[in-house]
Design a protein around this motif. Structure first.
Motif, PDB file in Angstrom:
ATOM      1  N   LEU A   7      -3.770  -7.679  -4.171  1.00 39.28           N
ATOM      2  CA  LEU A   7      -2.946  -6.830  -4.254  1.00 39.28           C
ATOM      3  C   LEU A   7      -1.907  -7.168  -3.255  1.00 39.28           C
ATOM      4  O   LEU A   7      -2.265  -6.984  -1.965  1.00 39.28           O
ATOM      5  CB  LEU A   7      -3.389  -5.422  -3.915  1.00 39.28           C
ATOM      6  CG  LEU A   7      -2.403  -4.271  -4.232  1.00 39.28           C
ATOM      7  CD1 LEU A   7      -1.953  -4.297  -5.530  1.00 39.28           C
ATOM      8  CD2 LEU A   7      -3.036  -2.838  -3.904  1.00 39.28           C
TER       9      LEU A   7
ATOM     10  N   TYR B 124      -0.507  -7.264  -8.754  1.00 41.05           N
ATOM     11  CA  TYR B 124      -1.841  -7.025  -8.813  1.00 41.05           C
ATOM     12  C   TYR B 124      -2.552  -8.148  -9.671  1.00 41.05           C
ATOM     13  O   TYR B 124      -2.103  -8.442 -10.655  1.00 41.05           O
ATOM     14  CB  TYR B 124      -2.341  -5.730  -9.144  1.00 41.05           C
ATOM     15  CG  TYR B 124      -3.897  -5.424  -9.493  1.00 41.05           C
ATOM     16  CD1 TYR B 124      -4.633  -5.479  -8.570  1.00 41.05           C
ATOM     17  CD2 TYR B 124      -4.249  -5.648 -10.897  1.00 41.05           C
ATOM     18  CE1 TYR B 124      -6.164  -5.175  -8.751  1.00 41.05           C
ATOM     19  CE2 TYR B 124      -5.580  -5.340 -11.154  1.00 41.05           C
ATOM     20  CZ  TYR B 124      -6.609  -5.197 -10.167  1.00 41.05           C
ATOM     21  OH  TYR B 124      -7.972  -5.242 -10.383  1.00 41.05           O
TER      22      TYR B 124
ATOM     23  N   ARG C  98      -6.451  -9.652 -11.005  1.00 43.54           N
ATOM     24  CA  ARG C  98      -7.877  -9.790 -10.992  1.00 43.54           C
ATOM     25  C   ARG C  98      -8.517 -10.884 -12.063  1.00 43.54           C
ATOM     26  O   ARG C  98      -7.873 -10.552 -13.138  1.00 43.54           O
ATOM     27  CB  ARG C  98      -8.483  -8.390 -11.364  1.00 43.54           C
ATOM     28  CG  ARG C  98     -10.021  -8.424 -11.085  1.00 43.54           C
ATOM     29  CD  ARG C  98     -10.520  -6.874 -10.975  1.00 43.54           C
ATOM     30  NE  ARG C  98     -11.531  -6.858 -12.099  1.00 43.54           N
ATOM     31  CZ  ARG C  98     -11.686  -5.945 -12.859  1.00 43.54           C
ATOM     32  NH1 ARG C  98     -10.892  -4.868 -12.739  1.00 43.54           N
ATOM     33  NH2 ARG C  98     -12.657  -5.845 -13.806  1.00 43.54           N
TER      34      ARG C  98
ATOM     35  N   THR D 286      -9.982 -10.217  -6.752  1.00 45.93           N
ATOM     36  CA  THR D 286      -8.835  -9.133  -6.564  1.00 45.93           C
ATOM     37  C   THR D 286      -7.676  -9.492  -5.579  1.00 45.93           C
ATOM     38  O   THR D 286      -8.106  -9.863  -4.455  1.00 45.93           O
ATOM     39  CB  THR D 286      -9.237  -7.679  -6.685  1.00 45.93           C
ATOM     40  OG1 THR D 286     -10.234  -7.657  -7.698  1.00 45.93           O
ATOM     41  CG2 THR D 286      -8.273  -6.877  -6.731  1.00 45.93           C
TER      42      THR D 286
END
Length: 69
Positions: free
Chosen positions: A43, A29, A31, A41
């Motif tokens: 993922l 992840y 950000r 962001t």
């Protein structure tokens, strides 16, 4: 997070390796953006070893003196 208002630096970068307990799925992840904004962001699912490698690589790049996070 780096904040230097005189130089217009007000940014953050978050990186994490996440693992679901029940399924053992692993994710990388990220950000990043400017403080006070939503930012970008990402993922991505990855094998644990690959996610850890990506984490360490990204950490080294973002904490280098030239980046200043």
């Amino acid at each position: 997070m780096l904040s230097n208002l005189a130089r217009n630096n007000n940014k953050y970068y978050i990186i994490q390796v996440l693992r679901e307990k029940s399924t053992k799925r692993t994710f990388f992840y990220t950000r990043y953006g400017r403080v006070g904004e939503d930012g970008v962001t990402s993922l991505a699912e990855a094998a644990l070893e690959q996610a850890e490698k990506q984490y360490h690589s990204t950490y080294a790049k973002k904490t280098a003196a030239s980046k200043g996070y």
